[in-house]
Design an enzyme around this catalytic site. Structure first.
Site, PDB file in Angstrom:
ATOM      1  N   GLU A 137       0.638  -1.214  -0.115  1.00 11.68           N
ATOM      2  CA  GLU A 137      -0.201   0.058  -0.214  1.00 11.68           C
ATOM      3  C   GLU A 137       0.932   1.324   0.041  1.00 11.68           C
ATOM      4  O   GLU A 137       0.511   2.126   0.822  1.00 11.68           O
ATOM      5  CB  GLU A 137      -1.090   0.108   1.066  1.00 11.68           C
ATOM      6  CG  GLU A 137      -1.925  -1.118   1.271  1.00 11.68           C
ATOM      7  CD  GLU A 137      -2.971  -1.080  -0.006  1.00 11.68           C
ATOM      8  OE1 GLU A 137      -3.024  -0.199  -0.706  1.00 11.68           O
ATOM      9  OE2 GLU A 137      -3.667  -2.042  -0.074  1.00 11.68           O
ATOM     10  N   ASP A 272     -22.108   8.282   6.429  1.00  4.76           N
ATOM     11  CA  ASP A 272     -22.932   7.852   5.188  1.00  4.76           C
ATOM     12  C   ASP A 272     -23.030   6.439   5.317  1.00  4.76           C
ATOM     13  O   ASP A 272     -22.131   5.742   5.658  1.00  4.76           O
ATOM     14  CB  ASP A 272     -22.166   8.364   4.222  1.00  4.76           C
ATOM     15  CG  ASP A 272     -22.848   8.145   2.673  1.00  4.76           C
ATOM     16  OD1 ASP A 272     -24.033   8.629   2.587  1.00  4.76           O
ATOM     17  OD2 ASP A 272     -22.427   7.520   1.891  1.00  4.76           O
ATOM     18  N   HIS A 404     -18.432   8.742  -0.584  1.00  2.21           N
ATOM     19  CA  HIS A 404     -18.946   8.365   0.547  1.00  2.21           C
ATOM     20  C   HIS A 404     -18.409   9.070   1.817  1.00  2.21           C
ATOM     21  O   HIS A 404     -19.183   9.576   2.598  1.00  2.21           O
ATOM     22  CB  HIS A 404     -18.459   6.681   0.826  1.00  2.21           C
ATOM     23  CG  HIS A 404     -18.843   5.910  -0.366  1.00  2.21           C
ATOM     24  ND1 HIS A 404     -20.210   5.701  -0.817  1.00  2.21           N
ATOM     25  CD2 HIS A 404     -18.258   5.426  -1.256  1.00  2.21           C
ATOM     26  CE1 HIS A 404     -20.343   4.997  -1.851  1.00  2.21           C
ATOM     27  NE2 HIS A 404     -19.019   4.757  -2.154  1.00  2.21           N
ATOM     28  N   ASP A 407     -19.424  12.546   1.269  1.00  2.00           N
ATOM     29  CA  ASP A 407     -20.909  12.821   1.855  1.00  2.00           C
ATOM     30  C   ASP A 407     -21.187  13.082   3.232  1.00  2.00           C
ATOM     31  O   ASP A 407     -21.498  14.027   3.819  1.00  2.00           O
ATOM     32  CB  ASP A 407     -21.836  11.912   1.306  1.00  2.00           C
ATOM     33  CG  ASP A 407     -22.334  12.064  -0.150  1.00  2.00           C
ATOM     34  OD1 ASP A 407     -21.894  12.918  -0.893  1.00  2.00           O
ATOM     35  OD2 ASP A 407     -22.763  10.647  -0.846  1.00  2.00           O
TER      36      ASP A 407
END
Length: 423
Positions: A137, A272, A404, A407
């Site tokens: 990552e 959300d 997501h 929001d």
């Protein structure tokens, strides 16, 4: 030693990656591209190979942004590779300390986090050499200077045919990352291998997995380009350019007060809802309403959470008694969460034009994102204005992807500076 048909185990698409011996090996890829699986297999196989064939002892260090994320990712991936190669009887895996040891030679795989840089640069081994570093990552390693310190710490002469090597594996969420400029834009250097792979080279995927990508290609071309094909996330028409990743002391914001003894920073949280393909996303922020600054300090970002698991995740974080502004589209979910103990959860005041109004509001702030909030970084890097399907020109409407936490962030800031802005 038992004979291993490594080409059969690894499969196609990784011959160049497997054989490269230069200093920097960089592998970006989409989901399901088997990049992490192949990398894990490479380390287990080659640590054994160099000891059994040459009686040399290469050791490996595995690095992620945060040390506590290894156990459920790289550590588990390497244990999988050991079992896949059928050599579990030759390896010893421990959790405390988190290490993997090759029994015949004592070679070790160490796990470290960039949150404790000293533990990386000061690492030593009793026998053999620290030769290989796996940056899993690697998109989360946003500071090139931090990498340089580690790179310089892997020094000293090693016997032939051993070689030193850093391997980067990551999803290419944004083309702004330093890894692109340093390695992918200079891939003609003999010490650099920069590759891109995708799910199409993974013959081990099932038909149901392939269908997910086919559906993504049809319905979400941008997401397919990044998560399917492993292309760079090129943020044309980026909605928020007023943000940066920054490390800061979270405890400071909880305690600092003005001359009147009033907290300078307000603590807000937004939630959300998602479930199957879309994650449930929570954004936790401190806001200085006078300086128009937002500090994103924590997040929740997980799929397939039941209401009870949402409550459990929030309780684990210590936010059970905090006001949480949540998506108001599912009143039943909010009511159930209240019954489960989230007594201060409240529905957001959404309405016509509220998305654009919330975006305009957030664009007035400067936003700092703590490095541990990597899902915020991914969404900020890919949240763009949609395009007209006929003309290809941007329209005044955001894409319905990578939104997501965006929001949740809008819900969290609903109460900010009401004296100057209203929905």
């Amino acid at each position: 030693m038992t004979a291993i048909n490594i080409s059969q185990i690894v499969g196609r698409g990784y011959k160049t990656f497997w054989n490269f011996k230069g200093r920097y090996r960089c592998l970006k890829g989409g989901r399901g591209s088997k990049k992490s699986c192949t990398t894990a297999l490479w380390y287990i196989y080659n640590m054994m190979k160099f000891y059994e064939q040459y009686r040399l002892k290469p050791n490996t260090m595995v690095v992620r942004r945060y040390y506590n994320t290894h156990r459920d990712s790289t550590y588990r991936q390497l244990k999988w590779a050991i079992n896949r190669l059928g050599v579990d009887h030759l390896w010893h895996c421990t959790v405390n300390p988190l290490e993997i040891t090759y029994k015949p030679s004592g070679q070790k795989i160490f796990f470290r986090g960039m949150d404790d840089a000293q533990s990386i640069t000061s690492i030593t081994v009793e026998d053999g050499y620290i030769c290989w570093v796996w940056w899993e990552e690697a998109f989360q390693c946003s500071n090139e200077d931090e990498f340089n310190k580690v790179d310089l710490s892997i020094r000293g002469a090693i016997p032939y045919p051993l070689f030193k090597q850093h391997t980067f594996t990551f999803n290419p969420w944004s083309d702004k990352i330093w890894i692109k400029k340093r390695f992918f834009d200079k891939a003609d250097n003999v010490n650099i291998l920069a590759l891109t792979t995708n799910y199409q080279c993974n013959e081990f995927l099932g038909e149901d997995d392939i269908k997910i990508f086919e559906e993504m290609k049809r319905t979400n071309p941008r997401r397919y380009s990044i998560e399917g094909m492993g292309d760079w996330g090129i943020a044309e028409g980026l909605i928020y350019s007023n943000w940066e990743e920054a490390d800061f002391d979270i405890s400071y914001f909880r305690d600092v007060k003005n001359k009147k003894g009033i907290p300078i920073y307000r603590d807000f949280k937004g939630l959300d809802f998602g479930y199957a393909n879309d994650p449930t996303a929570m954004s936790c922020i401190f806001v200085d309403e006078d300086k128009y600054e937002i500090f994103v300090y924590d997040e929740i970002y997980r799929t397939q959470l039941t209401n009870q698991q949402i409550r459990d995740n929030i309780r684990y974080k210590g936010y059970m008694n905090d006001v949480i502004i949540a998506d108001n589209e599912d009143a039943r979910t909010i009511n159930e969460l209240r019954l489960l103990g989230l007594n201060r959860i409240k529905p957001a005041k959404k309405g016509k034009g509220s998305v654009l109004a919330g975006i305009q509001k957030l664009q007035d702030y400067h936003i700092y994102v703590h490095p541990r909030c990597m899902n915020h970084v991914v969404e900020f890097s890919n949240y763009v204005w949609d395009k007209d399907k006929d003309t290809g020109k941007p329209i005044n409407e955001p894409i319905d992807e990578y939104n997501h936490l965006m929001d949740a962030l809008r819900y969290a800031t609903e109460r900010c500076n009401r004296k100057t802005f209203s929905f």
